[in-house]
Motif scaffolding. Structure first.
Motif, short mmCIF file in Angstrom:
data_model
loop_
_atom_site.label_atom_id
_atom_site.label_comp_id
_atom_site.label_asym_id
_atom_site.label_seq_id
_atom_site.Cartn_x
_atom_site.Cartn_y
_atom_site.Cartn_z
N VAL A 16 108.91 58.15 11.06
CA VAL A 16 108.63 59.55 11.39
C VAL A 16 109.97 60.24 11.63
O VAL A 16 110.74 59.86 12.52
CB VAL A 16 107.74 59.66 12.64
N VAL A 17 110.23 61.26 10.80
CA VAL A 17 111.54 61.93 10.80
C VAL A 17 111.34 63.40 11.12
O VAL A 17 110.47 64.06 10.55
CB VAL A 17 112.22 61.78 9.42
N GLY A 35 96.76 65.09 15.26
CA GLY A 35 97.87 65.50 16.08
C GLY A 35 99.21 65.34 15.37
O GLY A 35 99.29 65.19 14.15
N SER A 36 100.26 65.36 16.15
CA SER A 36 101.62 65.20 15.62
C SER A 36 101.78 63.82 14.99
O SER A 36 101.15 62.83 15.41
CB SER A 36 102.63 65.38 16.74
N LEU A 37 102.62 63.73 13.97
CA LEU A 37 102.88 62.43 13.33
C LEU A 37 103.45 61.41 14.30
O LEU A 37 103.36 60.20 14.06
CB LEU A 37 103.86 62.62 12.17
N ALA A 38 104.00 61.87 15.40
CA ALA A 38 104.57 60.95 16.38
C ALA A 38 103.50 60.13 17.08
O ALA A 38 103.78 59.05 17.60
CB ALA A 38 105.38 61.73 17.41
N LEU A 76 121.33 51.57 6.91
CA LEU A 76 121.09 51.25 8.31
C LEU A 76 121.18 49.74 8.55
O LEU A 76 121.52 49.31 9.66
CB LEU A 76 119.70 51.77 8.75
N THR A 77 120.87 48.97 7.52
CA THR A 77 121.00 47.52 7.59
C THR A 77 121.09 46.99 6.17
O THR A 77 120.88 47.73 5.19
CB THR A 77 119.81 46.89 8.34
N ASP A 78 121.41 45.72 6.04
CA ASP A 78 121.47 45.11 4.71
C ASP A 78 120.06 44.91 4.16
O ASP A 78 119.07 44.92 4.90
CB ASP A 78 122.18 43.76 4.77
N TYR A 79 120.00 44.74 2.84
CA TYR A 79 118.77 44.34 2.16
C TYR A 79 117.65 45.38 2.23
O TYR A 79 116.45 45.05 2.29
CB TYR A 79 118.25 42.99 2.69
N VAL A 80 118.02 46.65 2.26
CA VAL A 80 117.04 47.74 2.11
C VAL A 80 116.97 48.07 0.62
O VAL A 80 118.01 48.23 -0.04
CB VAL A 80 117.46 48.98 2.90
N VAL A 81 115.76 48.18 0.08
CA VAL A 81 115.60 48.46 -1.34
C VAL A 81 116.10 49.88 -1.62
O VAL A 81 115.60 50.84 -1.02
CB VAL A 81 114.14 48.32 -1.78
N PRO A 82 117.07 50.04 -2.50
CA PRO A 82 117.60 51.37 -2.80
C PRO A 82 116.52 52.30 -3.36
O PRO A 82 115.64 51.89 -4.10
CB PRO A 82 118.69 51.09 -3.84
N ARG A 83 116.61 53.56 -2.95
CA ARG A 83 115.70 54.63 -3.41
C ARG A 83 114.22 54.29 -3.22
O ARG A 83 113.36 54.71 -3.97
CB ARG A 83 115.98 54.97 -4.88
N SER A 84 113.95 53.46 -2.20
CA SER A 84 112.55 53.06 -1.96
C SER A 84 111.82 54.03 -1.03
O SER A 84 110.60 53.94 -0.87
CB SER A 84 112.48 51.65 -1.37
N SER A 85 112.55 54.93 -0.38
CA SER A 85 111.90 55.82 0.59
C SER A 85 111.17 56.95 -0.13
O SER A 85 111.72 57.63 -1.00
CB SER A 85 112.94 56.40 1.54
N LYS A 86 109.90 57.17 0.28
CA LYS A 86 109.07 58.24 -0.28
C LYS A 86 108.44 59.04 0.86
O LYS A 86 108.02 58.48 1.87
CB LYS A 86 107.96 57.67 -1.15
N LYS A 87 108.41 60.35 0.66
CA LYS A 87 107.73 61.20 1.66
C LYS A 87 106.22 61.13 1.41
O LYS A 87 105.74 61.47 0.33
CB LYS A 87 108.20 62.64 1.57
N LEU A 88 105.48 60.71 2.44
CA LEU A 88 104.03 60.56 2.31
C LEU A 88 103.26 61.75 2.88
O LEU A 88 102.15 62.05 2.43
CB LEU A 88 103.57 59.27 3.01
N TYR A 89 103.85 62.41 3.88
CA TYR A 89 103.12 63.50 4.54
C TYR A 89 104.12 64.31 5.36
O TYR A 89 105.16 63.80 5.78
CB TYR A 89 102.02 62.95 5.45
N GLU A 90 103.78 65.59 5.60
CA GLU A 90 104.64 66.45 6.41
C GLU A 90 103.79 67.43 7.19
O GLU A 90 102.81 67.98 6.67
CB GLU A 90 105.61 67.22 5.50
N LEU A 122 106.70 62.10 7.25
CA LEU A 122 106.45 60.65 7.26
C LEU A 122 107.01 60.04 5.98
O LEU A 122 106.62 60.43 4.87
CB LEU A 122 104.94 60.38 7.36
N TYR A 123 107.94 59.10 6.14
CA TYR A 123 108.57 58.43 5.00
C TYR A 123 108.25 56.95 5.03
O TYR A 123 108.14 56.34 6.10
CB TYR A 123 110.09 58.61 5.05
N SER A 124 108.14 56.38 3.84
CA SER A 124 108.05 54.92 3.71
C SER A 124 109.40 54.39 3.26
O SER A 124 110.19 55.10 2.62
CB SER A 124 106.97 54.54 2.69
N VAL A 125 109.68 53.14 3.59
CA VAL A 125 110.91 52.49 3.13
C VAL A 125 110.64 50.99 3.04
O VAL A 125 109.97 50.41 3.90
CB VAL A 125 112.09 52.79 4.09
#
Length: 375
Positions: free
Chosen positions: A187-188, A159-162, A203-217, A223-226
């Motif tokens: 889920v974006v 079904g939907s990623l949601a 969005l908040t402190d201490y997020v790893v820069p450039r860590s987001s990857k698209k896993l599926y669409e 669907l992104y990881s961060v």
């Protein structure tokens, strides 16, 4: 095979064989595209006219019920065949195609003794068909329960990623889980991906820069990881929700995935086993119910003929399959072979008006007639 037949009876003036010959000749000459078959009604036990009149009140309702169950089983067969993508065989009664069974009907004396009262025969048919209907409801409910369980799992898987299960989309190497670091899944909306990529780091402190990857669409979402420090994960979830991003809880568990796979395989196997068993039951039950329906039709044409033409029983029953364009012509032929004086209860069309006839319909014909719909 014709899908609609007329069952009619005409009063016999001289002999049944003469009337049959006249009818055959008239139909063949004037409506040659209309198949005509003799319907052999046995000499049933008449009883009293009062009992026949009382029975006539129940015949229409009982016929609607028996016909309805017959069609219900047929629809179930069609649905089961469509779900498997396989076109099944022809519907039969004891190996005989249903149209042949109707047009070559032979009364089953062993199952329905002709010396039994008509009401007893009708009640027996109604009771048997009601039992089959109850059995059908139970079997279909059991099958639909398994199918619903499997569909629910499939929806989670595809079904939907949601809402869908993410275990088959996320690989172990996509997730970082340590004492101080954690990877979240977001889920974006497809139309908000630029917004996500430009904002997730802040969005908040201490997020790893450039860590987001698209896993599926899929058609609606991506669907992104961060990755971030564990201590800010809850705050990140709140801020992401405020921006319209959905953070999905996920824990990579190989055992759960294997268990889900096994459950799906078992449900799929159970569904196919039950589908096959239900289909075979429907084929068998359809033949039995159809046979009961035709015996009921024989009782109906017999009782209505007695009420219309009087005693002793002296009528010719037949089955026709006229095309739509030939209906008026066939009605005219039938009427010419049946004069009003032979039908003691018949009234002219003007007299009938909106009055219900013996078959429970507005009947302006000087003969017994009702329709049998096979599909």
């Amino acid at each position: 095979m014709a899908s609609r037949y007329w069952m009619v009876s005409l009063p016999v003036q001289s002999s049944a064989s003469n009337l049959w010959s006249q009818l055959q000749e008239s139909i063949s000459k004037q409506s040659f595209d209309t198949p005509l078959y003799r319907f052999n009604v046995p000499n049933l036990r008449v009883g009293t006219l009062d009992s026949l009149l009382s029975l006539a009140d129940d015949l229409l309702k009982a016929n609607a019920f028996v016909e309805g169950v017959t069609q219900k089983i047929r629809r179930q067969i069609d649905e089961l065949e469509r779900s498997s993508g396989v076109d099944g065989g022809d519907l039969t009664v004891d190996g005989v195609p249903i149209d042949s069974y109707l047009t070559r009907f032979v009364w089953d004396e062993a199952k329905y003794p002709t010396m039994s009262p008509l009401k007893e025969i009708v009640d027996g048919i109604h009771g048997f068909v009601a039992k089959v209907e109850d059995d059908l409801k139970v079997r279909v409910a059991e099958y639909n329960n398994v199918r619903s369980q499997l569909n629910a799992i499939n929806r989670k898987q595809s079904g939907s990623l949601a809402v869908r299960d993410l275990s088959n989309l996320v690989k172990p190497e996509d997730i970082i889980t340590t004492e101080h670091m954690v990877t979240l899944l977001s889920v974006v909306s497809k139309f908000s991906q630029k917004d996500w990529l430009s904002s997730y780091e802040t969005l908040t402190d201490y997020v790893v820069p450039r860590s987001s990857k698209k896993l599926y669409e899929d058609n609606e979402y991506a669907l992104y990881s961060v990755t971030m420090f564990t201590r800010v994960a809850d705050n990140f979830r709140i801020k992401a929700r405020e921006r319209g991003f959905q953070i999905r809880d996920f824990e990579h568990d190989p055992e759960t995935q294997d268990s889900l796979k096994q459950e799906m395989e078992k449900l799929a196997q159970d569904q196919e086993t039950m589908r096959s068993a239900l289909l075979q039951w429907c084929y068998s039950s359809y033949g039995e119910v159809f046979s009961s329906w035709m015996h009921f039709c024989a009782v109906r044409v017999f009782s209505e003929s007695i009420l219309r033409y009087g005693l002793p029983p002296n009528f010719l029953a037949s089955v026709l399959a006229p095309s739509l364009k030939s209906e008026k012509k066939v009605r005219s032929i039938l009427e010419r072979n049946c004069t009003a004086r032979n039908s003691v209860h018949w009234k002219s069309e003007e007299e009938v008006g909106a009055m219900a006839g013996l078959a429970g319909e507005a009947d302006s014909h000087p003969y017994v007639s009702f329709t049998i719909n096979l599909v």
